[in-house]
Scaffold this motif. Structure first.
Motif, PDB file in Angstrom:
ATOM      1  N   ASN A 148       0.831  -1.211   0.000  1.00 47.30           N
ATOM      2  CA  ASN A 148       0.000   0.000   0.000  1.00 47.30           C
ATOM      3  C   ASN A 148       0.863   1.258   0.000  1.00 47.30           C
ATOM      4  OD1 ASN A 148      -2.341  -1.491  -0.009  1.00 47.30           O
ATOM      5  ND2 ASN A 148      -2.721  -1.296   2.195  1.00 47.30           N
ATOM      6  N   GLU A 149       1.944   1.242   0.784  1.00 44.22           N
ATOM      7  CA  GLU A 149       2.854   2.397   0.796  1.00 44.22           C
ATOM      8  C   GLU A 149       3.386   2.679  -0.607  1.00 44.22           C
ATOM      9  OE1 GLU A 149       5.995   2.543   3.848  1.00 44.22           O
ATOM     10  OE2 GLU A 149       4.999   0.811   4.756  1.00 44.22           O
ATOM     11  N   ILE A 150       3.811   1.615  -1.282  1.00 40.59           N
ATOM     12  CA  ILE A 150       4.359   1.764  -2.631  1.00 40.59           C
ATOM     13  C   ILE A 150       3.299   2.301  -3.583  1.00 40.59           C
ATOM     14  CG2 ILE A 150       5.240   0.496  -4.628  1.00 40.59           C
ATOM     15  CD1 ILE A 150       7.339   0.949  -2.458  1.00 40.59           C
ATOM     16  N   MET A 151       2.099   1.784  -3.492  1.00 36.37           N
ATOM     17  CA  MET A 151       1.029   2.237  -4.393  1.00 36.37           C
ATOM     18  C   MET A 151       0.695   3.706  -4.168  1.00 36.37           C
ATOM     19  SD  MET A 151      -1.564  -1.012  -4.891  1.00 36.37           S
ATOM     20  CE  MET A 151      -1.626  -1.534  -3.175  1.00 36.37           C
ATOM     21  N   GLU A 152       0.738   4.146  -2.922  1.00 33.06           N
ATOM     22  CA  GLU A 152       0.479   5.557  -2.647  1.00 33.06           C
ATOM     23  C   GLU A 152       1.581   6.433  -3.254  1.00 33.06           C
ATOM     24  OE1 GLU A 152       0.148   5.642   1.583  1.00 33.06           O
ATOM     25  OE2 GLU A 152      -1.960   5.024   1.587  1.00 33.06           O
ATOM     26  N   LEU A 153       2.820   5.947  -3.216  1.00 33.12           N
ATOM     27  CA  LEU A 153       3.925   6.704  -3.807  1.00 33.12           C
ATOM     28  C   LEU A 153       3.861   6.686  -5.334  1.00 33.12           C
ATOM     29  CD1 LEU A 153       6.774   5.496  -1.421  1.00 33.12           C
ATOM     30  CD2 LEU A 153       5.942   7.847  -1.622  1.00 33.12           C
ATOM     31  N   LEU A 154       3.423   5.564  -5.896  1.00 32.48           N
ATOM     32  CA  LEU A 154       3.305   5.468  -7.347  1.00 32.48           C
ATOM     33  C   LEU A 154       2.154   6.322  -7.874  1.00 32.48           C
ATOM     34  CD1 LEU A 154       3.836   1.634  -7.952  1.00 32.48           C
ATOM     35  CD2 LEU A 154       5.326   3.473  -8.757  1.00 32.48           C
ATOM     36  N   THR A 155       1.125   6.492  -7.048  1.00 29.76           N
ATOM     37  CA  THR A 155      -0.133   7.169  -7.405  1.00 29.76           C
ATOM     38  C   THR A 155      -0.898   6.381  -8.477  1.00 29.76           C
ATOM     39  OG1 THR A 155       0.711   8.612  -9.182  1.00 29.76           O
ATOM     40  CG2 THR A 155       0.932   9.420  -6.912  1.00 29.76           C
ATOM     41  N   LYS A 156      -2.149   6.714  -8.651  1.00 30.34           N
ATOM     42  CA  LYS A 156      -3.021   6.096  -9.655  1.00 30.34           C
ATOM     43  C   LYS A 156      -3.149   4.587  -9.455  1.00 30.34           C
ATOM     44  CE  LYS A 156      -1.707   9.642 -13.028  1.00 30.34           C
ATOM     45  NZ  LYS A 156      -1.145   9.921 -14.384  1.00 30.34           N
ATOM     46  N   CYS A 157      -3.162   4.181  -8.183  1.00 32.16           N
ATOM     47  CA  CYS A 157      -3.288   2.762  -7.841  1.00 32.16           C
ATOM     48  C   CYS A 157      -4.497   2.515  -6.943  1.00 32.16           C
ATOM     49  CB  CYS A 157      -2.030   2.273  -7.128  1.00 32.16           C
ATOM     50  SG  CYS A 157      -0.545   2.263  -8.150  1.00 32.16           S
ATOM     51  N   GLU A 158      -5.566   3.278  -7.151  1.00 31.58           N
ATOM     52  CA  GLU A 158      -6.716   3.223  -6.265  1.00 31.58           C
ATOM     53  C   GLU A 158      -7.318   1.821  -6.148  1.00 31.58           C
ATOM     54  OE1 GLU A 158      -6.198   5.472  -8.564  1.00 31.58           O
ATOM     55  OE2 GLU A 158      -5.957   7.317  -7.385  1.00 31.58           O
ATOM     56  N   SER A 159      -7.396   1.096  -7.254  1.00 29.25           N
ATOM     57  CA  SER A 159      -8.012  -0.234  -7.212  1.00 29.25           C
ATOM     58  C   SER A 159      -7.214  -1.178  -6.327  1.00 29.25           C
ATOM     59  CB  SER A 159      -8.136  -0.802  -8.628  1.00 29.25           C
ATOM     60  OG  SER A 159      -6.855  -0.956  -9.222  1.00 29.25           O
ATOM     61  N   GLY A 160      -5.892  -1.054  -6.308  1.00 27.20           N
ATOM     62  CA  GLY A 160      -5.065  -1.900  -5.466  1.00 27.20           C
ATOM     63  C   GLY A 160      -5.142  -1.528  -4.004  1.00 27.20           C
ATOM     64  N   LEU A 161      -5.342  -0.250  -3.736  1.00 27.48           N
ATOM     65  CA  LEU A 161      -5.445   0.199  -2.349  1.00 27.48           C
ATOM     66  C   LEU A 161      -6.766  -0.229  -1.708  1.00 27.48           C
ATOM     67  CD1 LEU A 161      -3.933   3.771  -2.804  1.00 27.48           C
ATOM     68  CD2 LEU A 161      -2.981   1.968  -1.359  1.00 27.48           C
ATOM     69  N   ARG A 162      -7.799  -0.425  -2.525  1.00 26.75           N
ATOM     70  CA  ARG A 162      -9.118  -0.770  -1.985  1.00 26.75           C
ATOM     71  C   ARG A 162      -9.260  -2.250  -1.649  1.00 26.75           C
ATOM     72  NH1 ARG A 162     -11.056   2.942  -6.084  1.00 26.75           N
ATOM     73  NH2 ARG A 162     -11.393   1.174  -7.482  1.00 26.75           N
ATOM     74  N   THR A 163      -8.342  -3.080  -2.123  1.00 28.06           N
ATOM     75  CA  THR A 163      -8.487  -4.521  -1.944  1.00 28.06           C
ATOM     76  C   THR A 163      -7.514  -5.074  -0.923  1.00 28.06           C
ATOM     77  OG1 THR A 163      -8.454  -6.638  -3.118  1.00 28.06           O
ATOM     78  CG2 THR A 163      -6.860  -5.006  -3.821  1.00 28.06           C
TER      79      THR A 163
END
Length: 236
Positions: A148-163
């Motif tokens: 989740n930390e990585i996805m927040e830094l990458l941005t545009k990863c909302e679908s991965g953060l929700r699961t």
């Protein structure tokens, strides 16, 4: 000097800074191989080695040349495939290979036809090895929050953060990197540096390696300068 300084970019001449060419160790490999190699019978035997097939191919000549002339020898299959179009055979008509006399009648030359890698080819290779590493990334427990930390830094990863699904998080990170490098959003201009991004992500998410996270974050900070990135000072 700032830890966010790009030493390689600063050492470029003004023309290169203006044109922003993509750098790659493949250009070093290409430069190390002679412009032409004349293949006599002894060299032919070295190149084909102990293989059942005695065919002389660009693949085999390239592998032999890399092993003989290049300091950088650990090339992926993708890198070797990218080098192949830079070489060809030039030969006389009616070549005769005589195994009894151990001679080749007529001349066979392995010739370099390109002296720098095609920019479009290098663009297509940006980050690809690192993206492949993400495909084999398996994690659970604390790894989910690190993903989740990585996805927040990458941005545009909302679908991965929700699961909570590891598989979907991995797929989201991989697809985000594919898009990021396809558009080169971070303006990374060095193929080896681009490949490290995926490896840093995998090392942090799977193993909690803080040096890998630090390197990823340093690179992300450097993107805010909105200039091409050729190198960075890494934490080991």
């Amino acid at each position: 000097m700032s830890v966010f300084a790009d030493k390689k970019f600063e050492e470029l001449d003004w023309i290169s800074q203006a044109t922003e060419p993509i750098d790659s160790q493949l250009n070093e490999v290409l430069a190390s191989i002679p412009d032409e190699t004349i293949i006599d019978f002894d060299l032919y035997k070295q190149i084909v080695g102990d293989s059942y097939s005695m065919d002389l191919s660009v693949d085999r000549c390239l592998n032999w040349s890399v092993n003989k002339y290049c300091v950088i020898q650990h090339l992926s299959w993708e890198q070797r495939d990218a080098l192949k179009p830079c070489f060809e055979f030039q030969m006389d008509d009616n070549i005769i290979l005589d195994f009894e006399k151990k001679t080749i009648s007529g001349q066979i030359k392995f010739v370099k036809t390109q002296y720098t890698m095609d920019e479009k080819v290098l663009e297509g290779m940006l980050g690809r090895q690192g993206i492949e590493a993400i495909g084999s990334m398996y994690f659970s427990g604390a790894g989910l929050s690190r993903a989740n930390e990585i996805m927040e830094l990458l941005t545009k990863c909302e679908s991965g953060l929700r699961t909570r699904s590891e598989r979907r998080k991995r797929a989201t990170i991989k697809q985000r990197l594919i898009t990021l490098f396809k558009n080169n959003e971070w303006k990374i201009k060095d193929t080896e540096l681009a490949n490290k991004v995926g490896h840093w992500i995998k090392d942090y998410v799977c193993n909690g390696n803080l040096a890998a996270l630090s390197n990823f974050c340093r690179l992300k900070v450097m993107t805010h300068k909105d200039q091409p990135i050729y190198s960075m000072e890494e934490v080991k």
